[in-house]
Write a protein that holds these residues in place. Sequence first.
Motif, PDB file in Angstrom:
ATOM      1  N   UNK A 112       0.876  -1.244   0.062  1.00  0.00           N
ATOM      2  CA  UNK A 112       0.009   0.028   0.083  1.00  0.00           C
ATOM      3  C   UNK A 112       0.872   1.402  -0.079  1.00  0.00           C
ATOM      4  N   UNK A 113       1.943   1.270   0.879  1.00  0.00           N
ATOM      5  CA  UNK A 113       2.861   2.513   0.959  1.00  0.00           C
ATOM      6  C   UNK A 113       3.418   2.673  -0.438  1.00  0.00           C
ATOM      7  N   UNK A 114       3.604   1.902  -1.128  1.00  0.00           N
ATOM      8  CA  UNK A 114       4.381   1.965  -2.512  1.00  0.00           C
ATOM      9  C   UNK A 114       3.454   2.667  -3.541  1.00  0.00           C
ATOM     10  N   UNK A 115       2.074   2.474  -3.195  1.00  0.00           N
ATOM     11  CA  UNK A 115       1.004   3.263  -4.289  1.00  0.00           C
ATOM     12  C   UNK A 115       1.213   4.464  -4.239  1.00  0.00           C
ATOM     13  N   UNK A 116       0.817   5.134  -5.566  1.00  0.00           N
ATOM     14  CA  UNK A 116       0.900   6.697  -5.549  1.00  0.00           C
ATOM     15  C   UNK A 116      -0.250   7.084  -4.632  1.00  0.00           C
ATOM     16  N   UNK A 117      -0.038   8.092  -4.187  1.00  0.00           N
ATOM     17  CA  UNK A 117      -1.014   8.917  -3.172  1.00  0.00           C
ATOM     18  C   UNK A 117      -2.214   9.328  -4.126  1.00  0.00           C
ATOM     19  N   UNK A 118      -3.361   9.317  -3.419  1.00  0.00           N
ATOM     20  CA  UNK A 118      -4.555   9.572  -4.037  1.00  0.00           C
ATOM     21  C   UNK A 118      -5.156  10.933  -3.717  1.00  0.00           C
ATOM     22  N   UNK A 119      -5.967  11.394  -4.508  1.00  0.00           N
ATOM     23  CA  UNK A 119      -6.815  12.724  -4.096  1.00  0.00           C
ATOM     24  C   UNK A 119      -8.142  12.469  -4.062  1.00  0.00           C
ATOM     25  N   UNK A 120      -8.925  12.470  -2.971  1.00  0.00           N
ATOM     26  CA  UNK A 120      -8.420  12.739  -1.504  1.00  0.00           C
ATOM     27  C   UNK A 120      -7.553  11.658  -1.041  1.00  0.00           C
ATOM     28  N   UNK A 160       0.551  19.005  12.492  1.00  0.00           N
ATOM     29  CA  UNK A 160       0.636  18.571  11.145  1.00  0.00           C
ATOM     30  C   UNK A 160      -0.599  18.469  10.704  1.00  0.00           C
ATOM     31  N   UNK A 161      -1.071  19.337   9.674  1.00  0.00           N
ATOM     32  CA  UNK A 161      -2.335  19.100   8.940  1.00  0.00           C
ATOM     33  C   UNK A 161      -2.112  17.742   8.096  1.00  0.00           C
ATOM     34  N   UNK A 162      -3.163  16.911   7.821  1.00  0.00           N
ATOM     35  CA  UNK A 162      -3.273  15.834   6.820  1.00  0.00           C
ATOM     36  C   UNK A 162      -1.892  15.075   6.801  1.00  0.00           C
ATOM     37  N   UNK A 163      -1.146  14.614   7.836  1.00  0.00           N
ATOM     38  CA  UNK A 163       0.020  14.111   7.969  1.00  0.00           C
ATOM     39  C   UNK A 163      -0.054  12.456   7.857  1.00  0.00           C
ATOM     40  N   UNK A 164       0.342  11.825   7.165  1.00  0.00           N
ATOM     41  CA  UNK A 164       0.437  10.251   6.968  1.00  0.00           C
ATOM     42  C   UNK A 164       1.270   9.713   8.153  1.00  0.00           C
ATOM     43  N   UNK A 165       0.362   8.899   9.132  1.00  0.00           N
ATOM     44  CA  UNK A 165       1.152   8.253  10.203  1.00  0.00           C
ATOM     45  C   UNK A 165       0.869   6.763   9.866  1.00  0.00           C
TER      46      UNK A 165
END
Length: 132
Positions: free
Chosen positions: A14-22, A65-70
Amino acid sequence: MVQAPSKPITLEEFLQLPETKPASEYINGNIIQKPMPKGRHSRLQGKLCATINQVAEDNKIAYAFPELRCTFGGRSIIPDIAVFQWERIPFTADGDVPDNFDLAPDWTIEILSPDQRPNKVLGNILHCLEHG
């Protein structure tokens, strides 16, 4: 919205996939896309981050931090606001904030949007509590 991949994937995949919007989160083996923030949500999020950072940043107490992936405990979530105590921020050798946070925030703030399920949001908050 839950996105069902053709075959189950691991957190690492999953972490290797491109980020999505949203943005999408990885929870219990599922990929769940967050709803797109709207005006009131964004405004409140910005004001909360600014207020916390105004009080905590200069004294190196904490940072919001706003919208930070944890990513921790088998999940990869994106709280609306993730607050970390200053000494827990994993700064790089150059003193910069890193791109990846592989730890639970000290304080997670979720702004419930009308199209969000409260159980999903509460589940993420409980997950953070279970991991420190």
